[in-house]
Design a protein around this motif. Sequence first.
Motif, PDB file in Angstrom:
ATOM      1  N   ASP A 236      -5.762   5.553   6.765  1.00 25.90           N
ATOM      2  CA  ASP A 236      -7.151   5.882   6.425  1.00 25.90           C
ATOM      3  C   ASP A 236      -7.285   6.360   4.984  1.00 25.90           C
ATOM      4  N   LEU A 237      -6.185   6.349   4.217  1.00 25.69           N
ATOM      5  CA  LEU A 237      -6.176   6.682   2.789  1.00 25.69           C
ATOM      6  C   LEU A 237      -6.553   8.136   2.525  1.00 25.69           C
ATOM      7  N   SER A 238      -6.314   9.012   3.494  1.00 25.57           N
ATOM      8  CA  SER A 238      -6.701  10.409   3.353  1.00 25.57           C
ATOM      9  C   SER A 238      -5.806  11.181   2.396  1.00 25.57           C
ATOM     10  N   THR A 239      -4.674  10.610   1.983  1.00 25.11           N
ATOM     11  CA  THR A 239      -3.778  11.301   1.050  1.00 25.11           C
ATOM     12  C   THR A 239      -3.838  10.701  -0.348  1.00 25.11           C
ATOM     13  N   THR A 240      -4.893   9.948  -0.640  1.00 26.57           N
ATOM     14  CA  THR A 240      -5.013   9.269  -1.930  1.00 26.57           C
ATOM     15  C   THR A 240      -6.342   9.613  -2.582  1.00 26.57           C
ATOM     16  N   ALA A 241      -6.317   9.843  -3.883  1.00 26.67           N
ATOM     17  CA  ALA A 241      -7.527  10.138  -4.658  1.00 26.67           C
ATOM     18  C   ALA A 241      -7.529   9.273  -5.912  1.00 26.67           C
ATOM     19  N   LEU A 242      -8.701   8.691  -6.212  1.00 26.94           N
ATOM     20  CA  LEU A 242      -8.898   7.925  -7.437  1.00 26.94           C
ATOM     21  C   LEU A 242      -9.558   8.821  -8.476  1.00 26.94           C
TER      22      LEU A 242
ATOM     23  N   ASN B  89      -1.580  11.655  -3.537  1.00 32.02           N
ATOM     24  CA  ASN B  89      -1.263  10.571  -4.457  1.00 32.02           C
ATOM     25  C   ASN B  89      -2.475  10.329  -5.349  1.00 32.02           C
ATOM     26  N   LEU B  90      -2.245  10.128  -6.626  1.00 33.86           N
ATOM     27  CA  LEU B  90      -3.332   9.993  -7.591  1.00 33.86           C
ATOM     28  C   LEU B  90      -3.279   8.619  -8.244  1.00 33.86           C
ATOM     29  N   VAL B  91      -4.464   8.020  -8.436  1.00 38.07           N
ATOM     30  CA  VAL B  91      -4.599   6.747  -9.133  1.00 38.07           C
ATOM     31  C   VAL B  91      -5.578   6.966 -10.275  1.00 38.07           C
ATOM     32  N   ALA B  92      -5.071   6.937 -11.499  1.00 38.39           N
ATOM     33  CA  ALA B  92      -5.904   7.159 -12.683  1.00 38.39           C
ATOM     34  C   ALA B  92      -6.302   5.814 -13.275  1.00 38.39           C
TER      35      ALA B  92
ATOM     36  N   GLY C 133       0.765  -1.235   0.000  1.00 30.95           N
ATOM     37  CA  GLY C 133       0.000   0.000   0.000  1.00 30.95           C
ATOM     38  C   GLY C 133       0.796   1.285   0.000  1.00 30.95           C
ATOM     39  N   TYR C 134       2.114   1.213   0.079  1.00 32.81           N
ATOM     40  CA  TYR C 134       2.897   2.449   0.189  1.00 32.81           C
ATOM     41  C   TYR C 134       3.136   3.043  -1.202  1.00 32.81           C
ATOM     42  N   PRO C 135       3.038   4.370  -1.357  1.00 39.35           N
ATOM     43  CA  PRO C 135       2.743   5.388  -0.334  1.00 39.35           C
ATOM     44  C   PRO C 135       1.258   5.740  -0.226  1.00 39.35           C
ATOM     45  N   LEU C 136       0.383   5.022  -0.968  1.00 40.78           N
ATOM     46  CA  LEU C 136      -1.037   5.368  -0.959  1.00 40.78           C
ATOM     47  C   LEU C 136      -1.654   5.209   0.430  1.00 40.78           C
ATOM     48  N   ALA C 137      -1.149   4.249   1.207  1.00 44.04           N
ATOM     49  CA  ALA C 137      -1.746   3.923   2.501  1.00 44.04           C
ATOM     50  C   ALA C 137      -1.017   4.578   3.664  1.00 44.04           C
ATOM     51  N   ALA C 138      -0.337   5.672   3.433  1.00 45.34           N
ATOM     52  CA  ALA C 138       0.319   6.406   4.509  1.00 45.34           C
ATOM     53  C   ALA C 138      -0.296   7.805   4.580  1.00 45.34           C
ATOM     54  N   PRO C 139      -1.216   8.050   5.523  1.00 45.37           N
ATOM     55  CA  PRO C 139      -1.685   7.183   6.611  1.00 45.37           C
ATOM     56  C   PRO C 139      -2.695   6.132   6.145  1.00 45.37           C
TER      57      PRO C 139
END
Length: 837
Positions: free
Chosen positions: A610-616, A665-668, A602-608
Motif C-alpha cells: 500500500d506504499l505506506s512506508t514511502t514518501a515523495l 523511504n524517500l523519493v526526491a 518496487g522494492y523496498p518502496l512497495a513493502a508493504p
Amino acid sequence: MMPNWFNFARLWQFCRRISRITLLLTLFGLPIGAVSLVPVVLHAQETQPVQQAEDQIIRQFALPEAPAQPPVYRSQPAAPAAPPPSAPPPAAPPPSAPPASNLTQTPSETESSRAEATEANTEETPMPDSEYVWEFNRYPEMGNRIRLEGVYPTARFGFTRPRNWEVQSAKAVIQFRQSASLLPEKSNLTVRINDTSVGTVPLNRTNGQIGNVAFDIPPSLIQPQNEIAILAEQQTSESCTNPNTPTLWTEILPASKLVYTYRTQTIPLDFSRYPYPIVDEYNPDPNQIAYLRPQAMTSEWLTAVSRFQAQLGRLLDYRPVRSRVIDNISQLTAQEQLVVLGTPNSQPLLANLELPFTLNQGKILDGQQKPLPDDVGVLMLTTLEESDRTTPVLVATGNATSGMTKAVQFLVQAKDRQIGTGQAITVNNLEEMASQNPRSWIGHLPNANRFKFSDLTLETDRYFVDTTVHGSNPAAIAIPFQALPGDRIARGSTITLDYTYGPQLNPRTSAVEVALDDITLGAERLSSKTGGSRSFTVNLPDDVVRPDSKLYVRFVLNPLQNGVCGIEAEQQLWGTVHSTSHVNLTKDTVTRLPDLNLLRVGYPLAAPQDLSTTALILPDRPTNGEFDVFLSFSRRLGQITQSDSIKLNTYLAKDLPAQVKAEQNLVAIGVRDRLPTPEALVTKGGLNLHTASLRQMGATQVQAIPDGEGVVKAVLSPWNENRLLLALTAQRDQGLRDVQDLLDNDRLFGQLQGDTTLIHRNQPDPNPYDREGYSITSLNNAPQERTVVQASFMGRLVMFFQNHWLLLPVGIVLLPLLLYGFSQIFLNHVANGGTRS
C-alpha cells in the motif's frame, strides 16, 4: 389428580413472599407499577450508549434533487493516425465484495427520466462515421512476423473496443507469406473473432508471394474485449503430413490490421461506470488526463494527486496514460479529461460548473442549504461544454482539505469504490484499511516454504487451476513463479508436478518437461499406453528464481499410431497440469541496498504494497517538468503494486516532517539545483553530481556542456540506514523528460541496474519502442553498504564462506597448525605437572 411435579405448599409460600414485597413497596411510597418500569429503565440505560454509537457511525445529510436528465458524454472520434505499439489488455478481474463503508448517494435517474434521456438521444443528429485502424505491429510479440508452424498451428491476439463506440462495420485485413511446399487444395487459413469464424482462404500463393486478404466481421461480434485467432491447416502430403517437417510454415506479417467504422454514443455520467469516462481501460489509444492546478499547491493536494495517479496505474496496468497539470481550462486538448481536486476556495472553477450541489461563499451546501461538515468528501461527475467539444470532469472536493482527501481515498480503495453510483456521492465515513505484511505480494510466491500451485496468484483474486492443452505441439503452460525481492532459493528446493495425460499417446516419443525461464529443470517420458495420473519431482538450482520468473510445463504429445492423420488425431492428444502440484523451498532472504534492479518490482518502496512506508518530495514550487516526472513515478508505483488501499504520501520540501525523513523511504524529484534532498547526489566511491554540470567519480572530475542526461540514483538514507533515498533528477528539463520516458516505457524501465542509471535520447523525438532511440548506462560503483539478511545460522554460515571464499585455503593451512600448537601446549602442561608431582 395433580401431577407429580406440582407442589401446592411451595406455590403458597411464593405467593406470600410476593404479597409482603408489595406491601413494603406501598408503605415506602413506591407504586407497584414502578416494579415493571425497572427493566425498561435498565434497558434504556443499556441501549442509550449503543444508540449514541450508531449515531456517530451513521451520518446522513439532506441531498439535492437529482437532475431530471443526468449529464451525458460523447467522446471525440479517435485520431486517424495509428497509435504506438502496446500490449493487448488482460481480462478484467472479478469484483470483490464491498466492505462496510457508509455512503450517501444521490438518487439515480428514474425509469421515466431514462426514457426521456433515451428519447432525447434518439432525436440528436447522429455523428458521422469515423474509421480506426488497429495494426498488428502494436503487439510486442509481433516483431517482424508471427510464424505458424506445424499441421494445425494457431496465433491469437487480443484487441479492444472503447465503451462508447457503436461499430458500423469491421474487417480484418491479413497479410501473410507461406511456404511453397504447402498443398493448395489441402492447406488453408481461417480467421475467428471471439471463437466465431469469419472466413477461410486457401494457402495457394507461390514462394515469396505476399497474400493480402480481407475478412468482413459482423459488427455484433465486436465487444469491448475481443480475441482474433488465426488458424492454419498446413499439409505437404496427400496421405499423411509429418508434423515435424520444417516446410510447414506460414508467417503473419505486421502490416495486418483491423479496420473499424464506428459512431460514438452518448453515455450518462454515473459512478457505477467509474473509472469511465475519466479513463477507458478499453481505449486503444493512450488515455489522457489533465489535473487543474489549485490556487495554492499544498502537500495535501499533492498527496491526493499521487494516490489518484497510482490508482490509475493499477486500473490501466500496462496501458499507457498521459498526465499533466494545467493552469486553466483553455489549455485542455480535445482528447483530455479533466480532474479537479481541491476545495471550492482553492478551485474557483467549481463555481462555474453545473454541479448537483449548491456552492455559496466557498462552501458546499446540502439539500437544506446547510454547509456540509468539513470532514465529508464529495465526488461529482459533470461536463465542461466547449464550443467544439464536451469534456468530462471528475470533481473530488469538500469544505476542507480533510473532506477532499476522504473523497479521493474512497476512489483509491478498490472494495469501497465498487458501491459507488449516481452522478454525485458524499463520503461520510470511510473504513481505514490495515497495511499488509511487507512480504505479502500478490502475484509472487507465498511466504511459506511449502505450498501448492493453487496458492499461486495469477492476478488479483485469481489463482492457478487445473490446465489442459491439446494437440501434438501444444503451447507451454506458463505459471507465474516470481520470487519476492531478496528471496534466495537454495539447493534442496524441489517442485513436484502432478499431471495427467490421455491414452492415445506413443510412450516412446511423448514426454513432459518442466522449465524455469530458459532453464530446463527436468523431463519425464509418458511411459503408459493407457494414460493416467503421474507425479515427478525436479530440483531447483541455486539462486535462479527471479522476481519476474515463470515456470513452463511443456507436453510433447505424439499419437500412438503415426499413420493416423487429421484434426481428430490431434485433439485426442492431451495433457493436464493439476493445481495439487506442490513446491518445497529452502530459502533465505538476502537484500543488498542500494540496487535499482530491485526497484523494477518496487522494492523496498512497495513493502508493504500500500506504499505506506514511502514518501515523495517535490521542490516548494515544482515546475511542469518536475510535476510530469512526479505523475509518471506515481503511476509506475501503482502499476507494480496490488493492495486494497494506497497510502502514498507526497510533501513539498518545506513541509517534510522530521519523523517521515527518519522513518520512510524517500523519493526526491527535481532539477539538480532544486533537488529537495541534495544528500542523494553524493556517494562515497560512486558517481557524485554537483552544480554547474560537474561530475565526479573517485578522483576523476568532468564538466559536460550541455548536460542533458536524466539520472536515477539510489543511496541509503542518511537519516535511516534501513531505508532508501532515491533521486529522479537531471541538470536540465530535457533530462527530466528522459527520466519520464524511462518511467513510462516498460522496456526502458526494465533496464534499471546498479545504483545509478543514466539515460539520454539519441534523437530529438525518439519512438520509445525503438531500441536505438535511447542510450542507457548503468553504474554500480557505490558500495552496497546495507545487507538485510533473514536466514538460519547454517544459511548465514554458508553465505559467509560464499562471500569470503579466500578464507577457506587460509583456514585449511592454519587449522592444522593451530591444532598442532594446542596439542604441544597440552602435552607440555601434562609433562610439567607430572614432574612436580
